[in-house]
Design a protein around this motif. Sequence first.
Motif, short mmCIF file in Angstrom:
data_model
loop_
_atom_site.label_atom_id
_atom_site.label_comp_id
_atom_site.label_asym_id
_atom_site.label_seq_id
_atom_site.Cartn_x
_atom_site.Cartn_y
_atom_site.Cartn_z
N ILE A 113 -17.67 -15.27 -3.10
CA ILE A 113 -17.21 -13.92 -3.46
C ILE A 113 -16.34 -13.34 -2.35
O ILE A 113 -15.28 -12.75 -2.62
N LEU A 114 -16.76 -13.53 -1.11
CA LEU A 114 -15.97 -13.04 0.02
C LEU A 114 -14.60 -13.73 0.06
O LEU A 114 -13.59 -13.11 0.42
N GLY A 115 -14.58 -15.01 -0.30
CA GLY A 115 -13.31 -15.72 -0.36
C GLY A 115 -12.38 -15.13 -1.39
O GLY A 115 -11.17 -14.96 -1.14
N LEU A 116 -12.91 -14.78 -2.55
CA LEU A 116 -12.09 -14.14 -3.59
C LEU A 116 -11.57 -12.78 -3.12
O LEU A 116 -10.40 -12.44 -3.34
N VAL A 117 -12.43 -12.02 -2.45
CA VAL A 117 -12.01 -10.72 -1.92
C VAL A 117 -10.91 -10.90 -0.88
O VAL A 117 -9.92 -10.15 -0.87
N LEU A 118 -11.05 -11.91 -0.03
CA LEU A 118 -10.06 -12.17 1.00
C LEU A 118 -8.70 -12.48 0.38
O LEU A 118 -7.67 -11.96 0.82
N VAL A 119 -8.69 -13.34 -0.63
CA VAL A 119 -7.42 -13.71 -1.29
C VAL A 119 -6.81 -12.49 -1.96
O VAL A 119 -5.60 -12.23 -1.82
N TRP A 120 -7.60 -11.73 -2.68
CA TRP A 120 -7.12 -10.53 -3.38
C TRP A 120 -6.56 -9.51 -2.39
O TRP A 120 -5.48 -8.96 -2.59
N ALA A 121 -7.29 -9.25 -1.31
CA ALA A 121 -6.85 -8.28 -0.32
C ALA A 121 -5.61 -8.77 0.42
O ALA A 121 -4.71 -7.97 0.73
N THR A 122 -5.55 -10.06 0.70
CA THR A 122 -4.39 -10.62 1.40
C THR A 122 -3.12 -10.43 0.60
O THR A 122 -2.08 -10.04 1.13
N MET A 123 -3.18 -10.68 -0.70
CA MET A 123 -2.00 -10.50 -1.53
C MET A 123 -1.51 -9.06 -1.49
O MET A 123 -0.31 -8.80 -1.37
N GLY A 124 -2.43 -8.13 -1.56
CA GLY A 124 -2.05 -6.72 -1.54
C GLY A 124 -1.44 -6.32 -0.21
O GLY A 124 -0.42 -5.61 -0.16
N LEU A 125 -2.05 -6.75 0.88
CA LEU A 125 -1.56 -6.38 2.21
C LEU A 125 -0.19 -6.98 2.51
O LEU A 125 0.71 -6.29 3.00
N VAL A 126 -0.02 -8.25 2.21
CA VAL A 126 1.26 -8.90 2.49
C VAL A 126 2.35 -8.32 1.59
O VAL A 126 3.49 -8.11 2.03
N ALA A 127 2.03 -8.05 0.33
CA ALA A 127 3.01 -7.44 -0.57
C ALA A 127 3.43 -6.07 -0.06
O ALA A 127 4.62 -5.72 -0.10
N ARG A 128 2.47 -5.31 0.43
CA ARG A 128 2.80 -3.97 0.93
C ARG A 128 3.61 -4.01 2.22
O ARG A 128 4.56 -3.25 2.39
N ARG A 129 3.24 -4.92 3.12
CA ARG A 129 3.92 -4.96 4.41
C ARG A 129 5.31 -5.61 4.33
O ARG A 129 6.19 -5.24 5.10
N THR A 130 5.47 -6.57 3.43
CA THR A 130 6.77 -7.25 3.33
C THR A 130 7.64 -6.69 2.21
O THR A 130 8.85 -6.92 2.19
N GLY A 131 7.02 -5.98 1.27
CA GLY A 131 7.76 -5.48 0.12
C GLY A 131 8.12 -6.56 -0.88
O GLY A 131 9.00 -6.37 -1.72
N ASP A 132 7.44 -7.71 -0.82
CA ASP A 132 7.79 -8.83 -1.68
C ASP A 132 6.52 -9.49 -2.22
O ASP A 132 5.77 -10.12 -1.46
N ARG A 133 6.29 -9.38 -3.51
CA ARG A 133 5.10 -9.96 -4.12
C ARG A 133 5.10 -11.47 -4.10
O ARG A 133 4.05 -12.10 -3.95
N LEU A 134 6.28 -12.09 -4.27
CA LEU A 134 6.33 -13.55 -4.28
C LEU A 134 5.96 -14.13 -2.92
O LEU A 134 5.25 -15.13 -2.83
#
Length: 387
Positions: A113-134
Motif C-alpha cells: 500500500i505504501l508503494g502505491l501511495v509513493l507512486v501516486w504521490a510521485t506522479m503528482g509532485l513531479v507533474a507539479r514541479r515540472t509542469g509536464d505529466r508525461l
Amino acid sequence: MIEFDVTLSRWRQAMERSVSGERWRLKWTFILFGLALFCHFPHYNYLAGHLSGTEINPRWDAIMEQATAPLTFHRFEDDPTSHLEKIAFRLTVPALSYFTGLGPLGLFVLQNILGLVLVWATMGLVARRTGDRLSALMFSGLLVFSYAGAAFFFDLWGMLDCYGYFLLFWVLFAERAWLIAVCAFLAAFTDERACLALLVGAMYHATVPSASGGFRLNPGMRSLACIAGMVAYVGARLALVRWGGFVTGQKHLGLLPFLSQLDQVAWGVWSGFEGAWLLIAAFFVALWATGHRMLSIGYSATFGLVAAAAIAVWDVTRSMAFGFILLYPAVFTLATLIGIRRTRVILFFALAVCLIHPMYFTFGDAIVIPVDPVPIRALHVLEMMLK
C-alpha cells in the motif's frame, strides 16, 4: 525516416492522451503496479511457507520477537557479530507491529500500500514541479522499475527497506519542519543506512531558486530539520547502548566485506539504480556545465557517502538504493536547467534501460539474486513439476 517520425509523433500523442483527465494518476498507479508484478513477480510461496511453518524465515522471526518489546534488547543468535543482530537498532517497523498488531503478512500488505501511495504521490509532485505529466509518468515508471520502487512489491523476506524509502520520500516533501524531523528520525531507525541519505535531503531543502533562473544554496528550517532528525537518532541510539544494553553485529561491515566481494561491487552499485544512473549522470553534468559548482560538489559529497557506505557492506544493491531520493532533485533541476523537452529524452532512455535490464540484487559474498518476471517464474514452476 518520415514514417518513423510520424510513428513517434503518434506514440507521443497517445501517451499524452493517457495522462489527461482528472484520474490519470490513479489509473497509472495501478497500471504500473500491474507491470511491476509482471516484471518482478514476488515469491509469494516463500511468505506462505513461512506463515504455515514449512519454510521459516529467521528475519521475520527476529522482527516479531523484537516487536514484543521494541525497547528491550533481544539476542537473536549466539554469535553477537551476526548480521541478524543489526535488527536490534532497526526499531521503527517492530514498534509499528507492536502498536498495530501487524504480523509478517500485514506488514507486507502495508508495504504494498505504501508503494502505491509513493507512486501516486510521485506522479503528482513531479507533474507539479515540472509542469509536464508525461515526464511525471516516465519518472514514476523509472522508480517502479528500479530497485527502490520495485522492492515495495517483491520484497517479502523481511528486509523492510521500503519503510525507510517511504519515510525518506516524506523527508523531501513534507511541508512542516517538525514532520521532516520526525520522518528523518524514524527513517534512520528503520535502517541506519537511511541516516546518510538524510544528508541528500538536507541538500535538497537547502537548494532554492535564484534570481538568474538557476539555483543557489540557502539552508533553512527544513534543512535543519533533516540534521535534527539525524542528531536525535544518534542520541537515541547511544542511549539504547548506554542504558538499554543494545549491541549490533559488525561482521559484515568495513574493508573485509568490500575486499571479499570485489567481483560484484560494481554490479551491486549498478543494480541499485540501473537506468536511473543516466538521470543522475545528466544531473551532475548539467549542474557543472551551468556553473552550479557548489551544488554539484554538495550533492556529490552527500550522495558519495551513501555510495561509500553501500560498498562497505555485503548487500550493496539495497544499500545503494537508499540514495534514490537524489532522483527527485535530479529531475526537478534538469527540467529547469535544460528544459522539459530534453529532460523527457533522458527520462525515456533511463526508463527503457530499467525496463529492458533484468532485476537482480546482491546479497552476501558473491551472491546475486534474480527477481524473475512472470514468464521465467512460470518456467521454474514447470521445471519443478517435471522433476
